[in-house]
Design a protein around this motif. Structure first.
Motif, PDB file in Angstrom:
ATOM      1  N   LEU A 132       0.816  -1.215   0.000  1.00 28.70           N
ATOM      2  CA  LEU A 132       0.000   0.000   0.000  1.00 28.70           C
ATOM      3  C   LEU A 132       0.850   1.266   0.000  1.00 28.70           C
ATOM      4  CD1 LEU A 132      -2.815  -0.877   2.556  1.00 28.70           C
ATOM      5  CD2 LEU A 132      -2.767  -1.245   0.090  1.00 28.70           C
ATOM      6  N   LEU A 133       2.048   1.193   0.547  1.00 33.10           N
ATOM      7  CA  LEU A 133       2.904   2.365   0.646  1.00 33.10           C
ATOM      8  C   LEU A 133       3.689   2.540  -0.650  1.00 33.10           C
ATOM      9  CD1 LEU A 133       4.259   1.596   4.240  1.00 33.10           C
ATOM     10  CD2 LEU A 133       2.263   2.977   3.620  1.00 33.10           C
ATOM     11  N   PRO A 134       3.875   3.755  -1.165  1.00 32.21           N
ATOM     12  CA  PRO A 134       3.501   5.049  -0.569  1.00 32.21           C
ATOM     13  C   PRO A 134       2.160   5.591  -1.067  1.00 32.21           C
ATOM     14  CG  PRO A 134       4.906   5.425  -2.437  1.00 32.21           C
ATOM     15  CD  PRO A 134       4.699   3.932  -2.376  1.00 32.21           C
ATOM     16  N   HIS A 135       1.307   4.734  -1.633  1.00 33.68           N
ATOM     17  CA  HIS A 135       0.062   5.209  -2.239  1.00 33.68           C
ATOM     18  C   HIS A 135      -1.046   5.411  -1.212  1.00 33.68           C
ATOM     19  CE1 HIS A 135       2.282   4.179  -5.794  1.00 33.68           C
ATOM     20  NE2 HIS A 135       2.357   2.924  -5.410  1.00 33.68           N
ATOM     21  N   ALA A 165      -3.190   8.771  -1.067  1.00 35.65           N
ATOM     22  CA  ALA A 165      -2.162   9.781  -1.321  1.00 35.65           C
ATOM     23  C   ALA A 165      -2.390  10.536  -2.624  1.00 35.65           C
ATOM     24  CB  ALA A 165      -0.776   9.126  -1.352  1.00 35.65           C
ATOM     25  N   ASP A 166      -3.397  10.136  -3.433  1.00 36.21           N
ATOM     26  CA  ASP A 166      -3.644  10.820  -4.703  1.00 36.21           C
ATOM     27  C   ASP A 166      -5.118  10.701  -5.059  1.00 36.21           C
ATOM     28  OD1 ASP A 166      -4.029   8.252  -5.870  1.00 36.21           O
ATOM     29  OD2 ASP A 166      -1.873   8.070  -6.177  1.00 36.21           O
ATOM     30  N   ILE A 167      -5.494  11.185  -6.249  1.00 32.78           N
ATOM     31  CA  ILE A 167      -6.901  11.225  -6.652  1.00 32.78           C
ATOM     32  C   ILE A 167      -7.389   9.908  -7.242  1.00 32.78           C
ATOM     33  CG2 ILE A 167      -6.771  13.702  -7.093  1.00 32.78           C
ATOM     34  CD1 ILE A 167      -6.615  13.043 -10.088  1.00 32.78           C
ATOM     35  N   TYR A 168      -6.525   8.920  -7.370  1.00 35.70           N
ATOM     36  CA  TYR A 168      -6.902   7.659  -8.000  1.00 35.70           C
ATOM     37  C   TYR A 168      -7.548   6.683  -7.024  1.00 35.70           C
ATOM     38  CZ  TYR A 168      -3.835   9.286 -11.746  1.00 35.70           C
ATOM     39  OH  TYR A 168      -3.244  10.025 -12.742  1.00 35.70           O
ATOM     40  N   ARG A 169      -7.614   7.019  -5.761  1.00 29.34           N
ATOM     41  CA  ARG A 169      -8.059   6.071  -4.751  1.00 29.34           C
ATOM     42  C   ARG A 169      -8.984   6.723  -3.730  1.00 29.34           C
ATOM     43  NH1 ARG A 169      -2.892   3.373  -6.101  1.00 29.34           N
ATOM     44  NH2 ARG A 169      -1.964   5.285  -6.838  1.00 29.34           N
ATOM     45  N   TYR A 170      -9.759   5.884  -3.046  1.00 27.61           N
ATOM     46  CA  TYR A 170     -10.539   6.311  -1.897  1.00 27.61           C
ATOM     47  C   TYR A 170      -9.787   5.937  -0.620  1.00 27.61           C
ATOM     48  CZ  TYR A 170     -14.596   6.900  -5.006  1.00 27.61           C
ATOM     49  OH  TYR A 170     -15.449   7.305  -5.993  1.00 27.61           O
ATOM     50  N   GLY A 171     -10.258   6.458   0.502  1.00 26.35           N
ATOM     51  CA  GLY A 171      -9.668   6.131   1.799  1.00 26.35           C
ATOM     52  C   GLY A 171     -10.675   5.456   2.706  1.00 26.35           C
ATOM     53  N   TYR A 172     -10.167   4.790   3.733  1.00 27.27           N
ATOM     54  CA  TYR A 172     -11.005   4.072   4.688  1.00 27.27           C
ATOM     55  C   TYR A 172     -10.773   4.593   6.093  1.00 27.27           C
ATOM     56  CZ  TYR A 172     -12.403   0.195   1.580  1.00 27.27           C
ATOM     57  OH  TYR A 172     -12.960  -0.569   0.595  1.00 27.27           O
ATOM     58  N   ASP A 173     -11.841   4.593   6.897  1.00 25.55           N
ATOM     59  CA  ASP A 173     -11.755   4.657   8.348  1.00 25.55           C
ATOM     60  C   ASP A 173     -12.194   3.302   8.870  1.00 25.55           C
ATOM     61  OD1 ASP A 173     -10.963   7.270   8.188  1.00 25.55           O
ATOM     62  OD2 ASP A 173     -12.846   8.124   8.918  1.00 25.55           O
ATOM     63  N   LEU A 174     -11.316   2.610   9.578  1.00 21.10           N
ATOM     64  CA  LEU A 174     -11.589   1.266  10.070  1.00 21.10           C
ATOM     65  C   LEU A 174     -11.596   1.280  11.595  1.00 21.10           C
ATOM     66  CD1 LEU A 174      -9.156  -0.704   7.721  1.00 21.10           C
ATOM     67  CD2 LEU A 174     -11.571  -0.194   7.334  1.00 21.10           C
ATOM     68  N   TRP A 175     -12.545   0.535  12.182  1.00 22.98           N
ATOM     69  CA  TRP A 175     -12.685   0.507  13.638  1.00 22.98           C
ATOM     70  C   TRP A 175     -12.577  -0.936  14.104  1.00 22.98           C
ATOM     71  CZ3 TRP A 175     -12.733   5.083  16.110  1.00 22.98           C
ATOM     72  CH2 TRP A 175     -13.014   6.215  15.337  1.00 22.98           C
ATOM     73  N   PHE A 176     -11.552  -1.194  14.961  1.00 26.09           N
ATOM     74  CA  PHE A 176     -11.216  -2.536  15.390  1.00 26.09           C
ATOM     75  C   PHE A 176     -11.578  -2.761  16.855  1.00 26.09           C
ATOM     76  CE2 PHE A 176      -7.922  -1.391  12.167  1.00 26.09           C
ATOM     77  CZ  PHE A 176      -8.399  -2.215  11.151  1.00 26.09           C
ATOM     78  N   ASP A 177     -12.135  -3.937  17.136  1.00 21.72           N
ATOM     79  CA  ASP A 177     -12.472  -4.329  18.506  1.00 21.72           C
ATOM     80  C   ASP A 177     -11.196  -4.429  19.334  1.00 21.72           C
ATOM     81  OD1 ASP A 177     -14.155  -5.359  20.613  1.00 21.72           O
ATOM     82  OD2 ASP A 177     -13.333  -7.336  20.154  1.00 21.72           O
ATOM     83  N   GLY A 225      -2.590   0.484 -21.435  1.00 21.91           N
ATOM     84  CA  GLY A 225      -1.451   1.389 -21.462  1.00 21.91           C
ATOM     85  C   GLY A 225      -0.960   1.739 -20.069  1.00 21.91           C
ATOM     86  N   LYS A 226      -0.603   2.981 -19.871  1.00 22.75           N
ATOM     87  CA  LYS A 226      -0.032   3.412 -18.599  1.00 22.75           C
ATOM     88  C   LYS A 226      -1.054   3.298 -17.481  1.00 22.75           C
ATOM     89  CE  LYS A 226       2.346   7.312 -16.411  1.00 22.75           C
ATOM     90  NZ  LYS A 226       2.816   8.714 -16.580  1.00 22.75           N
ATOM     91  N   LEU A 227      -0.650   2.669 -16.387  1.00 21.38           N
ATOM     92  CA  LEU A 227      -1.522   2.481 -15.227  1.00 21.38           C
ATOM     93  C   LEU A 227      -1.227   3.541 -14.177  1.00 21.38           C
ATOM     94  CD1 LEU A 227      -1.252  -1.387 -14.786  1.00 21.38           C
ATOM     95  CD2 LEU A 227      -3.228  -0.130 -15.635  1.00 21.38           C
ATOM     96  N   PRO A 228      -2.206   3.878 -13.340  1.00 22.17           N
ATOM     97  CA  PRO A 228      -1.923   4.752 -12.194  1.00 22.17           C
ATOM     98  C   PRO A 228      -0.868   4.107 -11.302  1.00 22.17           C
ATOM     99  CG  PRO A 228      -4.292   4.509 -12.516  1.00 22.17           C
ATOM    100  CD  PRO A 228      -3.639   3.510 -13.415  1.00 22.17           C
ATOM    101  N   PRO A 229      -0.079   4.886 -10.602  1.00 12.22           N
ATOM    102  CA  PRO A 229       0.998   4.344  -9.750  1.00 12.22           C
ATOM    103  C   PRO A 229       0.464   3.320  -8.758  1.00 12.22           C
ATOM    104  CG  PRO A 229       1.204   6.723  -9.933  1.00 12.22           C
ATOM    105  CD  PRO A 229      -0.107   6.363 -10.569  1.00 12.22           C
ATOM    106  N   SER A 281      -5.181  -4.118  -9.515  1.00 11.28           N
ATOM    107  CA  SER A 281      -5.335  -3.753  -8.117  1.00 11.28           C
ATOM    108  C   SER A 281      -4.056  -3.115  -7.603  1.00 11.28           C
ATOM    109  CB  SER A 281      -5.678  -4.988  -7.272  1.00 11.28           C
ATOM    110  OG  SER A 281      -5.774  -4.648  -5.897  1.00 11.28           O
ATOM    111  N   ASP A 282      -4.224  -2.282  -6.566  1.00 14.37           N
ATOM    112  CA  ASP A 282      -3.075  -1.715  -5.850  1.00 14.37           C
ATOM    113  C   ASP A 282      -2.948  -2.324  -4.461  1.00 14.37           C
ATOM    114  OD1 ASP A 282      -5.178  -0.607  -4.496  1.00 14.37           O
ATOM    115  OD2 ASP A 282      -4.503   1.471  -4.665  1.00 14.37           O
ATOM    116  N   GLY A 283      -3.666  -3.429  -4.233  1.00 13.74           N
ATOM    117  CA  GLY A 283      -3.668  -4.079  -2.927  1.00 13.74           C
ATOM    118  C   GLY A 283      -4.876  -3.741  -2.092  1.00 13.74           C
ATOM    119  N   LEU A 284      -5.624  -2.702  -2.480  1.00 11.54           N
ATOM    120  CA  LEU A 284      -6.836  -2.310  -1.756  1.00 11.54           C
ATOM    121  C   LEU A 284      -7.970  -1.996  -2.727  1.00 11.54           C
ATOM    122  CD1 LEU A 284      -7.972  -1.773   1.087  1.00 11.54           C
ATOM    123  CD2 LEU A 284      -7.269   0.611   0.839  1.00 11.54           C
TER     124      LEU A 284
END
Length: 293
Positions: free
Chosen positions: A120-123, A147-159, A232-236, A261-264
């Motif tokens: 996942l790092l550094p993306h 880290a860029d506009i190509y992805r969404y982010g998560y808030d995760l809550w763990f027990d 062709g060219k893929l997002p980082p 996939s970028d792992g996520l």
């Protein structure tokens, strides 16, 4: 002296941030392992596009066949999702052909946890976001920040006790919540009874879809689908993870399916022969799922 004080403060700030990042990573890694260590029954909500569904999950981590799950809708149209021995079966109260990707099905609670943090790092970045309570249990929050506009982010809550994921929010580039999953009731179990993992929906009016891994692949592309298509060219960070011919519901011939996939985040590309049927033309958005034809 002022310079030394400022330097000491900066070092403490950087050191504290690095320690928090490390703790955030520890929680994600612990949660990935917790899925195979703890069995439970729970009710949870799934929210997207202003709609809320309530579902019940039986999660068995200790069976001879490995981890098994059964998810049943408690509101809206009846449906079930079952996972066992690497197979995913969906039962829908709908007689129309459906296309349901196994990666989409895996987006249930507890399965939105990356297993390869280094990829996942550094993306993406990881950060602790505090503590809270979900299903009357204390939880720790971790943000996976794009880290860029190509992805969404998560808030995760763990027990705090088990490390299991009890809540997740998917956020767009502006911080808006696109999808939300949250446990309402949660009970740890020593084991899950086999009958609780068996489907209860059957009979007329239901559509059954089963994903048996690679067994449904076709060996050769059909006429009109060239094997020479290339991306062709893929997002980082994005890599080609799968390229195969695949039979889909409602199709007489196989289509070519490429999965990146970028792992996520996952992106599927389908290539099929042109015909007289009406297909998707333009953009379509359903929750976190975006499609373009």
């Amino acid at each position: 002296m002022r310079n030394l004080v400022c330097l000491a403060i900066c070092l403490l700030t950087v050191g504290g941030a690095q320690a928090q990042d490390h703790q955030a990573r520890d929680w994600v890694e612990r949660a990935a392992a917790a899925r195979t260590e703890h069995s439970f029954i729970g009710d949870f909500i799934y929210q997207r596009d202003g709609e809320i569904q309530t579902l019940r999950i039986w999660h068995a981590a200790d069976t001879e066949d490995g981890m098994q799950q059964r998810i049943v809708s408690l509101s809206g149209d009846p449906k079930e999702i079952l996972r066992s021995k690497g197979r995913v079966t969906c039962v829908f109260a709908d007689d129309q052909p459906l296309v349901v990707e196994q990666r989409q099905i895996q987006a249930a609670i507890g399965d939105r946890i990356p297993t390869d943090i280094d990829r996942l790092l550094p993306h993406y970045g990881l950060a602790l976001i505090g503590t809270d309570r979900i299903a009357d249990r204390p939880v720790v929050g971790v943000a996976i920040q794009a880290a860029d506009i190509y992805r969404y982010g998560y808030d995760l809550w763990f027990d705090e006790q088990t490390g299991l994921l009890l809540g997740a929010e998917l956020r767009d580039n502006e911080g808006k919540v696109i999808e939300r999953i949250m446990m309402l009731d949660f009970k740890l179990q020593a084991q899950i009874e086999p009958q609780d993992l068996a489907p209860s929906l059957s009979g007329e009016g239901f559509t059954w879809l089963t994903h048996p891994g690679d067994q449904d692949s076709a060996s050769q592309p059909p006429e009109g689908v060239s094997a020479e298509w290339d991306i062709g060219k893929l997002p980082p960070g994005f890599e080609l993870e799968m390229d195969r011919m695949q039979m889909l519901p409602g199709h007489d011939a196989a289509v070519r399916h490429l999965l990146f996939s970028d792992g996520l985040t996952a992106v599927s590309v389908y290539i099929e022969a042109a015909d007289e049927r009406d297909g998707l033309d333009g953009a379509l958005h359903i929750g976190a799922l975006s499609a373009f034809g």
